[in-house]
Design an enzyme around this catalytic site. Structure first.
Site, short mmCIF file in Angstrom:
data_model
loop_
_atom_site.label_atom_id
_atom_site.label_comp_id
_atom_site.label_asym_id
_atom_site.label_seq_id
_atom_site.Cartn_x
_atom_site.Cartn_y
_atom_site.Cartn_z
CE LYS A 296 1.97 -2.65 1.41
NZ LYS A 296 0.50 -2.75 1.31
NE ARG B 262 0.53 -9.16 -0.77
CZ ARG B 262 0.96 -8.07 -1.40
NH1 ARG B 262 2.23 -7.84 -1.51
NH2 ARG B 262 0.10 -7.21 -1.89
NE ARG C 114 -3.19 0.72 -6.76
CZ ARG C 114 -2.69 -0.08 -5.82
NH1 ARG C 114 -1.80 0.37 -4.96
NH2 ARG C 114 -3.09 -1.32 -5.72
NE ARG D 91 -1.75 -2.83 -8.98
CZ ARG D 91 -1.17 -3.04 -7.80
NH1 ARG D 91 -0.33 -2.13 -7.32
NH2 ARG D 91 -1.41 -4.11 -7.11
NE ARG E 152 -4.82 -6.40 -4.87
CZ ARG E 152 -4.71 -5.13 -5.19
NH1 ARG E 152 -5.62 -4.56 -5.95
NH2 ARG E 152 -3.70 -4.43 -4.77
P1 AMP Z 1 1.23 -5.32 -4.54
O1 AMP Z 1 1.74 -4.46 -5.63
O2 AMP Z 1 2.15 -5.37 -3.34
O3 AMP Z 1 -0.19 -5.00 -4.15
O4 AMP Z 1 1.21 -6.82 -5.11
C1 AMP Z 1 0.41 -7.17 -6.22
C2 AMP Z 1 0.22 -8.68 -6.28
O5 AMP Z 1 1.49 -9.33 -6.40
C3 AMP Z 1 -0.41 -9.31 -5.04
O6 AMP Z 1 -1.82 -9.23 -5.06
C4 AMP Z 1 0.09 -10.76 -5.17
O7 AMP Z 1 -0.63 -11.47 -6.16
C5 AMP Z 1 1.50 -10.57 -5.70
N1 AMP Z 1 2.49 -10.46 -4.58
C6 AMP Z 1 3.26 -9.39 -4.27
N2 AMP Z 1 4.02 -9.64 -3.20
C7 AMP Z 1 3.73 -10.92 -2.82
C8 AMP Z 1 4.16 -11.77 -1.77
N3 AMP Z 1 5.06 -11.37 -0.86
N4 AMP Z 1 3.61 -13.01 -1.69
C9 AMP Z 1 2.72 -13.44 -2.59
N5 AMP Z 1 2.25 -12.70 -3.59
C10 AMP Z 1 2.75 -11.45 -3.72
#
Ligand code: AMP
Length: 186
Positions: free
Chosen positions: A13, A88, A127, A133, A144
């Site tokens: 994404k 989410r 990654r 990360r 996740r």
């Molecule tokens: P991402 O970079 O989108 O994979 O997000 C990394 C982490 O941020 C996720 O595993 C969640 O812990 C948190 N996170 C990001 N967006 C959301 C969301 N909309 N709702 C809840 N947690 C979020």
């Protein structure tokens, strides 16, 4: 144009969003990036979010909804947004819908990127090696993906009912996926 990029972690994404932002000049907003920024700055939110993110769980809905409200009403997103990582949960999707109605914004489409589960794990591990990360370890990746299946995947049904869900295969090269993505913008 108001677009949501949807799909499991590691589906590409972020990569696609950056390319789409360049081509269409729509601001890319990644809630994960915002949260990582808050952690780096050691803000109150960052301190709260760090342990949750490191375990692969979701930051509470009320915090995320408030974050999105601030973004949607900011000057940067006056004419559009490419939302990556939100909503989410179904509760977030419902809150977003309410907010959009209030702000008289129409969501144009939700683009759902899909790849096989083996490819996702492969990409996330790759990654991890590149970006370090803290939530890309094998254990956390597993959680996740579980959280995605349980809490996030149902959001697809929510948007399917609105008739704005478009599914695109995320298999192949970045360019191949990008071509599929742009055909959804016509
Ligand atoms: P991402 O970079 O989108 O994979 O997000 C990394 C982490 O941020 C996720 O595993 C969640 O812990 C948190 N996170 C990001 N967006 C959301 C969301 N909309 N709702 C809840 N947690 C979020």
């Amino acid at each position: 144009m108001h677009i949501i990029l949807f799909g499991p972690p590691g589906v590409g994404k972020g990569t696609q969003a950056k390319l789409l932002e360049e081509k269409y000049n729509i601001p890319h907003v990644s809630t994960g990036d915002i949260l990582r920024g808050e952690i780096k700055e050691q803000t109150e939110l960052g301190l709260k979010a760090k342990a949750i993110m490191d375990s692969g769980n979701l930051v509470p809905d009320d915090i995320m909804v408030q974050m999105i409200r601030n973004i949607l009403t900011s000057a940067k997103c006056k004419t559009g947004i490419l939302l990556d990582g939100f909503p989410r949960t179904v509760a977030q999707a419902e809150a977003l819908q309410k907010m959009l109605t209030e702000l008289k914004i129409t969501l144009d489409r939700v683009i759902n990127i899909e790849v096989t589960e083996e490819h996702i794990t492969e990409r996330l591990l790759k990654r991890a090696a590149e970006t370090h990360r803290t939530d890309d370890t094998p254990e956390v990746i597993k959680n996740r993906l579980q959280v995605y299946k349980q809490n996030t995947a149902p959001v697809k049904n929510f948007y399917e009912k609105f008739g704005i869900l478009h599914t695109v295969s995320g298999e192949g090269t970045i360019d191949e996926v990008f071509n599929r993505m742009t055909s959804e913008f016509k």
